[in-house]
Design an enzyme around this catalytic site. Structure first.
Site, PDB file in Angstrom:
ATOM      1  N   SER A  77     -87.810  44.869 -31.557  1.00  0.00           N
ATOM      2  CA  SER A  77     -87.609  44.193 -32.846  1.00  0.00           C
ATOM      3  C   SER A  77     -86.133  43.878 -33.079  1.00  0.00           C
ATOM      4  O   SER A  77     -85.685  42.760 -32.785  1.00  0.00           O
ATOM      5  CB  SER A  77     -88.195  45.014 -33.983  1.00  0.00           C
ATOM      6  OG  SER A  77     -88.079  44.291 -35.188  1.00  0.00           O
ATOM      7  N   ARG A  78     -85.375  44.831 -33.605  1.00  0.00           N
ATOM      8  CA  ARG A  78     -83.936  44.651 -33.789  1.00  0.00           C
ATOM      9  C   ARG A  78     -83.255  45.972 -33.437  1.00  0.00           C
ATOM     10  O   ARG A  78     -83.724  47.049 -33.830  1.00  0.00           O
ATOM     11  CB  ARG A  78     -83.605  44.267 -35.241  1.00  0.00           C
ATOM     12  CG  ARG A  78     -83.881  42.803 -35.580  1.00  0.00           C
ATOM     13  CD  ARG A  78     -82.929  41.834 -34.859  1.00  0.00           C
ATOM     14  NE  ARG A  78     -83.205  40.453 -35.184  1.00  0.00           N
ATOM     15  CZ  ARG A  78     -84.012  39.639 -34.497  1.00  0.00           C
ATOM     16  NH1 ARG A  78     -84.649  40.095 -33.440  1.00  0.00           N
ATOM     17  NH2 ARG A  78     -84.175  38.377 -34.860  1.00  0.00           N
ATOM     18  N   GLU A 106     -75.604  44.630 -29.491  1.00  0.00           N
ATOM     19  CA  GLU A 106     -75.847  43.653 -28.410  1.00  0.00           C
ATOM     20  C   GLU A 106     -75.012  42.373 -28.550  1.00  0.00           C
ATOM     21  O   GLU A 106     -74.755  41.685 -27.559  1.00  0.00           O
ATOM     22  CB  GLU A 106     -77.332  43.279 -28.338  1.00  0.00           C
ATOM     23  CG  GLU A 106     -77.839  42.488 -29.535  1.00  0.00           C
ATOM     24  CD  GLU A 106     -79.324  42.135 -29.437  1.00  0.00           C
ATOM     25  OE1 GLU A 106     -80.145  43.035 -29.189  1.00  0.00           O
ATOM     26  OE2 GLU A 106     -79.654  40.945 -29.629  1.00  0.00           O
ATOM     27  N   HIS A 125     -82.829  41.288 -24.623  1.00  0.00           N
ATOM     28  CA  HIS A 125     -83.401  40.468 -25.696  1.00  0.00           C
ATOM     29  C   HIS A 125     -84.137  39.249 -25.131  1.00  0.00           C
ATOM     30  O   HIS A 125     -83.811  38.106 -25.469  1.00  0.00           O
ATOM     31  CB  HIS A 125     -82.295  40.029 -26.677  1.00  0.00           C
ATOM     32  CG  HIS A 125     -82.827  39.782 -28.065  1.00  0.00           C
ATOM     33  ND1 HIS A 125     -82.149  40.157 -29.190  1.00  0.00           N
ATOM     34  CD2 HIS A 125     -83.971  39.203 -28.499  1.00  0.00           C
ATOM     35  CE1 HIS A 125     -82.850  39.812 -30.261  1.00  0.00           C
ATOM     36  NE2 HIS A 125     -83.969  39.229 -29.863  1.00  0.00           N
ATOM     37  N   GLN A 126     -85.105  39.521 -24.285  1.00  0.00           N
ATOM     38  CA  GLN A 126     -85.820  38.424 -23.632  1.00  0.00           C
ATOM     39  C   GLN A 126     -87.303  38.371 -23.998  1.00  0.00           C
ATOM     40  O   GLN A 126     -88.046  37.571 -23.437  1.00  0.00           O
ATOM     41  CB  GLN A 126     -85.668  38.512 -22.110  1.00  0.00           C
ATOM     42  CG  GLN A 126     -86.456  39.642 -21.457  1.00  0.00           C
ATOM     43  CD  GLN A 126     -86.435  39.581 -19.943  1.00  0.00           C
ATOM     44  OE1 GLN A 126     -85.525  40.112 -19.321  1.00  0.00           O
ATOM     45  NE2 GLN A 126     -87.432  38.965 -19.332  1.00  0.00           N
ATOM     46  N   ALA A 127     -87.724  39.184 -24.977  1.00  0.00           N
ATOM     47  CA  ALA A 127     -89.160  39.236 -25.282  1.00  0.00           C
ATOM     48  C   ALA A 127     -89.704  37.869 -25.706  1.00  0.00           C
ATOM     49  O   ALA A 127     -90.859  37.547 -25.463  1.00  0.00           O
ATOM     50  CB  ALA A 127     -89.432  40.276 -26.364  1.00  0.00           C
ATOM     51  N   ASP A 155     -85.593  46.242 -25.746  1.00  0.00           N
ATOM     52  CA  ASP A 155     -85.227  44.846 -25.482  1.00  0.00           C
ATOM     53  C   ASP A 155     -84.078  44.424 -26.397  1.00  0.00           C
ATOM     54  O   ASP A 155     -83.556  43.321 -26.275  1.00  0.00           O
ATOM     55  CB  ASP A 155     -86.441  43.936 -25.714  1.00  0.00           C
ATOM     56  CG  ASP A 155     -86.155  42.477 -25.330  1.00  0.00           C
ATOM     57  OD1 ASP A 155     -85.633  42.261 -24.207  1.00  0.00           O
ATOM     58  OD2 ASP A 155     -86.427  41.577 -26.137  1.00  0.00           O
TER      59      ASP A 155
HETATM   60  P1  NAD Z   1     -93.672  39.857 -39.553  1.00  0.00           P
HETATM   61  O1  NAD Z   1     -92.866  39.510 -40.756  1.00  0.00           O
HETATM   62  O2  NAD Z   1     -94.918  39.116 -39.267  1.00  0.00           O
HETATM   63  O3  NAD Z   1     -94.056  41.418 -39.608  1.00  0.00           O
HETATM   64  C1  NAD Z   1     -93.175  42.422 -40.019  1.00  0.00           C
HETATM   65  C2  NAD Z   1     -94.024  43.544 -40.616  1.00  0.00           C
HETATM   66  O4  NAD Z   1     -93.160  44.651 -40.881  1.00  0.00           O
HETATM   67  C3  NAD Z   1     -94.700  43.151 -41.944  1.00  0.00           C
HETATM   68  O5  NAD Z   1     -96.086  43.441 -41.864  1.00  0.00           O
HETATM   69  C4  NAD Z   1     -94.002  44.051 -42.971  1.00  0.00           C
HETATM   70  O6  NAD Z   1     -94.861  44.432 -44.039  1.00  0.00           O
HETATM   71  C5  NAD Z   1     -93.616  45.235 -42.099  1.00  0.00           C
HETATM   72  N1  NAD Z   1     -92.568  46.081 -42.664  1.00  0.00           N
HETATM   73  C6  NAD Z   1     -91.532  45.713 -43.471  1.00  0.00           C
HETATM   74  N2  NAD Z   1     -90.809  46.808 -43.778  1.00  0.00           N
HETATM   75  C7  NAD Z   1     -91.394  47.866 -43.166  1.00  0.00           C
HETATM   76  C8  NAD Z   1     -91.117  49.254 -43.103  1.00  0.00           C
HETATM   77  N3  NAD Z   1     -90.075  49.793 -43.775  1.00  0.00           N
HETATM   78  N4  NAD Z   1     -91.926  50.046 -42.363  1.00  0.00           N
HETATM   79  C9  NAD Z   1     -92.983  49.535 -41.711  1.00  0.00           C
HETATM   80  N5  NAD Z   1     -93.304  48.223 -41.732  1.00  0.00           N
HETATM   81  C10 NAD Z   1     -92.512  47.408 -42.449  1.00  0.00           C
HETATM   82  O7  NAD Z   1     -92.652  39.783 -38.336  1.00  0.00           O
HETATM   83  P2  NAD Z   1     -93.002  39.568 -36.789  1.00  0.00           P
HETATM   84  O8  NAD Z   1     -93.084  38.125 -36.477  1.00  0.00           O
HETATM   85  O9  NAD Z   1     -94.134  40.481 -36.425  1.00  0.00           O
HETATM   86  O10 NAD Z   1     -91.644  40.086 -36.115  1.00  0.00           O
HETATM   87  C11 NAD Z   1     -91.249  41.447 -36.212  1.00  0.00           C
HETATM   88  C12 NAD Z   1     -89.799  41.576 -35.776  1.00  0.00           C
HETATM   89  O11 NAD Z   1     -89.705  41.275 -34.380  1.00  0.00           O
HETATM   90  C13 NAD Z   1     -88.857  40.550 -36.448  1.00  0.00           C
HETATM   91  O12 NAD Z   1     -88.310  41.092 -37.620  1.00  0.00           O
HETATM   92  C14 NAD Z   1     -87.796  40.299 -35.407  1.00  0.00           C
HETATM   93  O13 NAD Z   1     -86.660  41.075 -35.759  1.00  0.00           O
HETATM   94  C15 NAD Z   1     -88.400  40.838 -34.105  1.00  0.00           C
HETATM   95  N6  NAD Z   1     -88.468  39.819 -33.046  1.00  0.00           N
HETATM   96  C16 NAD Z   1     -87.916  40.104 -31.837  1.00  0.00           C
HETATM   97  C17 NAD Z   1     -87.981  39.164 -30.791  1.00  0.00           C
HETATM   98  C18 NAD Z   1     -87.419  39.438 -29.412  1.00  0.00           C
HETATM   99  O14 NAD Z   1     -87.237  38.508 -28.621  1.00  0.00           O
HETATM  100  N7  NAD Z   1     -87.139  40.677 -29.044  1.00  0.00           N
HETATM  101  C19 NAD Z   1     -88.601  37.947 -31.029  1.00  0.00           C
HETATM  102  C20 NAD Z   1     -89.164  37.690 -32.283  1.00  0.00           C
HETATM  103  C21 NAD Z   1     -89.094  38.628 -33.288  1.00  0.00           C
END
Ligand code: NAD
Length: 337
Positions: free
Chosen positions: A234-235, A264, A296-298, A259
């Protein structure tokens, strides 16, 4: 529109150029990332296109506004790097790509977990040296294990569903909003504390916010089940890396697949193989045999890149035509642009 694209890599050039056939914007590709020093490179542009590690704090936003930029189009989902209040104050619209391919990230998450658990990265380097010994490569089945998914939005829901329905895991989830479709297949919602106490694996899929920053820290890791495997696509800043390293050294955490990494920016997305890296935490992480890190390639699939490019340029086209912006991000508490 005249668009300056910061942090361009070969795949950005390829997919944005292809998608632009439908939009006809004037695209200017720059390799440099966006920060206070590089912001003047956007002079003369109507729009800036930025990515996850570009700096869009108040200083950069004010500089961009001064150079005539009216919209920032993020070619990513997360927007923790943008000062939205400053953008609103300066009259700059900010858009993102909320959903391009949750499958890309969810599939990569499972791939990382399997690679780590079954030691595929270590087997690959052994076989290249004609070392076919299996000692030290004993893994564990996913089937029957307890998985903890934090955040069951688009990506987390796919991960939870795959682990439950595909691998036959017991899945615990934590999210302020429960997903009834997941509950229907036996995913059990609980608190992060319970999840940490009970799960064999924790996979992070919630956004980075002031509330979730360092949600995995020394205190939370102390509550975790011994041998916990931590997966983060995620982050990076969801995890206090120093605390994670301490837990790895104490052997209380059993494996880590990342990832993303909290420091980073300035490291990931570049070839630094001939450089000396100053970041001691990342370098320490890479020394553990039970840690697997990718840069960060997911998101990096053809399908996702194509969708990202279309949505990003589509937002700019809508802005140019004065249409409502479907993917505009507003500061907290503001409901209309
Ligand atoms: P999304 O908004 O669909 O889902 C996020 C979920 O997290 C929501 O259901 C929300 O209710 C929940 N949430 C918020 N605060 C929370 C907490 N304190 N505890 C538990 N759950 C909580 O987002 P998504 O599209 O599923 O993406 C998730 C994350 O993935 C993004 O925020 C982004 O940072 C990351 N991401 C990473 C890559 C990568 O290449 N590595 C690519 C895309 C997204």
């Amino acid at each position: 529109m005249r668009v300056t694209i910061f942090g361009t890599r070969s795949y950005d050039l390829q997919f944005l150029t292809a998608a632009n056939a439908d939009h006809g914007h004037e695209l200017r590709f720059l390799e440099a990332g966006l920060d206070p020093v590089t912001a003047p490179l956007a002079a003369g542009s109507d729009a800036v296109c930025a990515f996850v590690n570009d700096c869009l704090d108040a200083q950069v936003i004010e500089l961009l506004a001064g150079f005539g930029v009216r919209i920032v189009a993020l070619r990513c989902a997360g927007y923790n790097n943008v000062d939205l209040a400053a953008a609103a104050r300066c009259g700059i619209a900010v858009t993102r790509v909320p959903a391009y391919s949750p499958h890309a990230v969810a599939e990569f998450t499972i791939a990382l977990l399997l690679a780590l658990d079954r030691k595929i990265h270590r087997a690959w380097s052994r076989v290249r040296e004609n070392n076919y010994a299996l000692d030290g490569l004993v893994g564990r089945n996913l089937h029957g294990r307890i998985m903890g998914v934090v955040g069951t939005g688009q990506i987390g829901a796919l991960v939870a569903k795959t682990l439950r329905a595909g691998f036959g895991c017991e899945v615990l989830a934590s999210d302020p909003v429960a997903d009834p479709a997941l509950e229907a297949i036996g995913v059990r919602y609980t608190s992060v504390d319970t999840l940490l106490r009970e799960a064999d694996v924790i996979s992070l899929h919630c956004p980075l916010t002031p509330d979730t920053r360092h949600m995995i820290n020394a205190t939370s890791l102390a509550k975790a089940r011994p041998g916990l495997v931590v997966v983060n696509t995620s982050r990076g800043a969801l995890i206090d890396t120093k605390a994670l390293i301490d837990a790895l050294k104490a052997r209380s955490v059993g494996g880590v697949a990342l990832d993303v990494y909290e420091q980073e920016a300035g490291i990931f997305f570049d070839d630094l193989s001939s450089e000396i890296i100053d970041d001691d935490l990342l370098q320490r992480l890479l020394t553990f045999p039970n840690v697997l890190v990718t840069g960060h390639q997911a998101f990096l699939t053809e399908e996702a890149l194509s969708a990202i490019a279309q949505t990003t340029l589509g937002s700019l086209s809508d802005f140019e035509k004065g249409l409502p912006l479907a993917y505009q991000i507003l500061p907290v508490g503001q409901t209309t642009p």
